[in-house]
Enzyme design. Structure first.
Site, PDB file in Angstrom:
ATOM      1  N   HIS A 104     -10.420  -4.997  10.613  1.00 23.89           N
ATOM      2  CA  HIS A 104     -11.003  -4.774   9.282  1.00 23.89           C
ATOM      3  C   HIS A 104     -12.290  -3.980   9.338  1.00 23.89           C
ATOM      4  CE1 HIS A 104      -8.143  -7.971   8.379  1.00 23.89           C
ATOM      5  NE2 HIS A 104      -8.280  -7.674   7.107  1.00 23.89           N
TER       6      HIS A 104
ATOM      7  N   GLU B 192       0.804  -1.231   0.000  1.00 27.76           N
ATOM      8  CA  GLU B 192       0.000   0.000   0.000  1.00 27.76           C
ATOM      9  C   GLU B 192       0.832   1.273   0.000  1.00 27.76           C
ATOM     10  OE1 GLU B 192      -1.024  -2.658   1.469  1.00 27.76           O
ATOM     11  OE2 GLU B 192      -3.141  -2.850   0.928  1.00 27.76           O
TER      12      GLU B 192
END
Lengths: 388, 350
Positions: free
Chosen positions: B149, B80
């Site tokens: 998450h 990322e």
């Protein structure tokens, strides 16, 4: 009067002026070939040439540029000690051959991004000394109108000036992606230091650049110290030109402007041929400490610094080459020094006397190409205006 | 009966195309928006994990790689920080990237690039360097994906000047705001919601037009009301409308404001509503402390609407804990319709 083609020289007031010296131009050697240190190679069969051709014009241009950067940085040192420059100030003196050599080997249409030791590159990428110094002093005439400071100066095809160690490397790979996407045959030179070389995001960039064959020249300017930490204390492997692993690499004498130039030409050709990225390590040295708040002698000796100055200074080396090959004269170079001194003095004067940005500017440039909007001030009754 | 049902099903497609109103789910709205913008401007491209050959982890980019190919729809490795930085660099150099985070939780790996490289650059360069990038992906809680998450990042990104932060609720929002975000020359954080992807909404012909954009920075009053204002964003807007329907039966008319944009916040619309109703409850999925609701309440305190409040403004939020896994615990970690109803009644002293 000869006008060398370099775009750098168009910055000089009134164009290039040639020195009136005792000797005529016919006396000077127009060009000469110099042996340069062979580069250590990683995953490359052959590297740059071990000989560099230098014309008199180029020599004078490189000398002028490097000397300007040197004097500009020393002036910044002075202004900082006078508290006219504040905050961060990371000086580049000693490393001039890197910036000059790179600029000499790429085109103005190529791209470059570096970290915070950026004043030299800001100059070689086309920003005038006065705009650089005025940015350091935080005035409205600064290249970023006083809003960026030392680490945030930008120009066409120059993406700063970046304050977060290593963050500029993925950015540079992204610029290279844009070059590839647009099919414009341009490359992006992406610089980082020995301290940044261990950053994970650099390896992430290596991976994607190699995977997608991005035209990115990754360059580690190894000046032996990441702030106060020597390379031996920070890096399990100090072979920075090999750290790209599957990416070919070259180790270059970063104190020799010709070595740097030949290496970057080689690297740029490599990238433009669509072979993918390449890593370069420039071995160089900074005379100042990490920044103005670091005296730079707690982790290295004064003797070491002095030794580099006497034996390995990039400007002295170029000067010696030119003089010993009759490509210039002591008087001519002295004349150039005087011209540069004047430019720096004028620029410093400007940087001191130019007014600070207007308070109306405070909230501008939040968003691009948007209608004006209101920005909250320090308390609910202060409503400030922001325009793009 | 069975033959009637199958008759209706076969003809549904024909009916759908004939009518001017279509049912489009949020996923398809996002997909169509990206497709149209990719077609409109060749500088636009999409990169992220699994966006190309996998058709998108949540199938939001389904079909795009097949149509546009490797150059414009790029599968990235799981890095990322690297690919977000690459996306920002591409934006510096003249492209218009859409950078997908598989979920916004993973953006924390790249948050320096979003804030320091993207958001601040236009200001630091005094207007020299624009960063026309969209970061998008699902935000907030899902179902059973547990603590790492499920975080909502609206407050984190909404905190930073230089960013635009957008949080669509329905398909109209998703379509109009994504098109606006891609056309915007500024860095936009686009917070989707995974649980909304499969939910269909009506889209009018006007909304299906290829230049339909919703202005960033403008909230929408989804339901008019007189007794209390409910301000929300993303999935919770739907809960507010459901709560409003229940409360209407008891004679309480809620005005439901869909923020649509977190930054810049449309304070004017919120203030106008509060000045009309005199009561305010904010509803969000994220944590309460230093959150979106906290900001709204502070702004109301500081502005003209305060004098119109009949009661203190309150917030309905996610519970101040990392998201648990077990269904019963998860269900009690996020605002439910009954929590909204309860809070409304408390504020109205019912």
């Amino acid at each position: 009067v000869q006008n060398p083609p370099s775009p750098l020289l168009s910055l000089w007031p009134g164009g290039t002026r040639m020195v009136v010296s005792a000797r005529s131009f016919a006396d000077f050697t127009p060009q000469a070939s110099f042996p340069i240190k062979k580069c250590d190679l990683h995953r490359l069969e052959e590297g740059p040439s071990d000989e560099a051709l230098l014309t008199r014009e180029q020599g004078l241009q490189y000398y002028r540029t490097m000397q300007t950067v040197r004097r500009m940085e020393l002036k910044a040192d002075q202004l900082y000690k006078q508290k006219i420059i504040r905050g961060f100030c990371h000086l580049y003196d000693g490393q001039e051959a890197c910036a000059m050599g790179i600029e000499a080997g790429i085109n103005p249409t190529d791209h470059l991004i570096t970290a915070y030791r950026a004043h030299g590159y800001t100059f070689t990428r086309g920003v005038a000394v006065r705009e650089i110094l005025a940015e350091l002093t935080g005035r409205r005439g600064g290249v970023a109108k006083g809003k960026g400071g030392s680490m945030h100066m930008y120009a066409k095809n120059f993406y700063g000036g970046n304050g977060i160690v290593g963050a500029q490397v993925p950015l540079g790979a992204g610029v290279a992606l844009a070059c590839q996407y647009q099919g414009n045959n341009q490359v992006c030179v992406t610089l980082y230091g020995d301290g940044a070389a261990n950053q994970g995001q650099i390896f992430e960039s290596f991976n994607m650049a190699a995977l997608w064959k991005l035209p990115c020249i990754f360059i580690c300017e190894n000046n032996k110290f990441g702030m106060g930490t020597s390379v031996e204390r920070s890096s399990a492997s100090t072979d920075y030109y090999k750290r790209g692993d599957y990416i070919p690499g070259l180790k270059v004498d970063g104190m020799d402007v010709l070595c740097v130039r030949e290496a970057i030409r080689f690297a740029a050709d490599y990238c433009r041929a669509g072979k993918g990225p390449i890593v370069m390590e420039l071995e160089t040295y900074r005379y100042h400490g990490h920044s103005m708040s670091d005296p730079g002698v707690s982790y290295r000796t004064r003797e070491e610094i002095q030794e580099v100055r006497t034996k390995n200074d990039p400007i002295s080396m170029l000067k010696e080459r030119m003089l010993s090959n009759n490509m210039s004269s002591v008087e001519e170079l002295k004349e150039i020094d005087l011209e540069i001194r004047k430019v720096i003095e004028d620029a410093a004067q400007y940087a001191i006397s130019d007014p600070e940005p207007s308070l109306d500017e405070l909230c501008n440039h939040i968003y691009a190409r948007d209608p004006p909007m209101e920005v909250r001030g320090t308390n609910p009754w202060v409503k400030l205006k922001s325009v793009s | 009966m069975a033959s009637l049902r199958s008759f209706l099903q076969c003809n549904f497609d024909i009916l759908r195309k004939t009518f001017v109103i279509l049912f489009v789910n949020v996923r398809d709205a996002l997909n169509q928006a990206m497709d149209e913008e990719l077609e409109r401007d060749e500088r636009v491209f999409l990169l992220g994990e699994e966006v190309a050959q996998y058709d998108g982890a949540y199938k939001v980019s389904r079909g795009l790689w097949k149509k546009y190919g490797d150059k414009r729809i790029i599968d990235t490795p799981i890095t990322e920080m690297g690919f977000a930085g690459i996306a920002v660099g591409a934006a510096f150099a003249g492209l218009r990237p859409i950078c997908e985070f598989m979920t916004w939780n993973f953006s924390m790996q790249a948050i320096d690039q979003v804030i320091n490289s993207a958001a601040k650059t236009y200001y630091m360069s005094a207007g020299f360097q624009t960063v026309p990038i969209v970061f998008r992906g699902p935000n907030g809680s899902s179902a059973g994906v547990a603590a790492q998450h499920s975080q909502c990042f609206a407050a984190w990104y909404g905190h930073c000047p230089g960013l635009k932060v957008v949080s669509p609720w329905n398909s109209e929002d998703a379509r109009g705001l994504l098109k606006a975000a891609i056309r915007d020359d500024n860095p936009v954080v686009f917070l989707e919601n995974e649980m909304m992807y499969g939910v269909p909404f009506e889209l009018s012909e006007e909304m299906m037009h290829k230049d339909f954009v919703i202005p960033i920075g403008k909230a929408k009053v989804e339901r008019q009301g007189t007794h209390i204002t409910l301000v929300s964003h993303s999935r919770c807007v739907g809960f507010c409308l459901d709560a409003a329907a229940v409360l209407a039966k008891e004679g309480v008319e809620c005005e439901v404001v869909n923020l649509r944009t977190i930054r810049p916040l449309d304070v004017d619309t919120i203030e106008a509503s509060v000045m009309k109703t005199g009561n305010l409850v904010t509803v969000e999925g994220g944590w309460p402390q230093y959150g979106v609701g906290a900001e709204i309440c502070a702004r109301i305190m500081e502005g003209p609407a305060f004098n119109y409040l009949d009661a203190p403004a309150v917030r309905v939020t996610g519970v101040d804990i990392p998201m648990p896994y077990a269904k019963i615990l998860e269900d009690h970690s996020v605002p439910q319709i009954k929590d909204i109803i309860f809070s409304v009644k408390k504020v109205l002293n019912m």
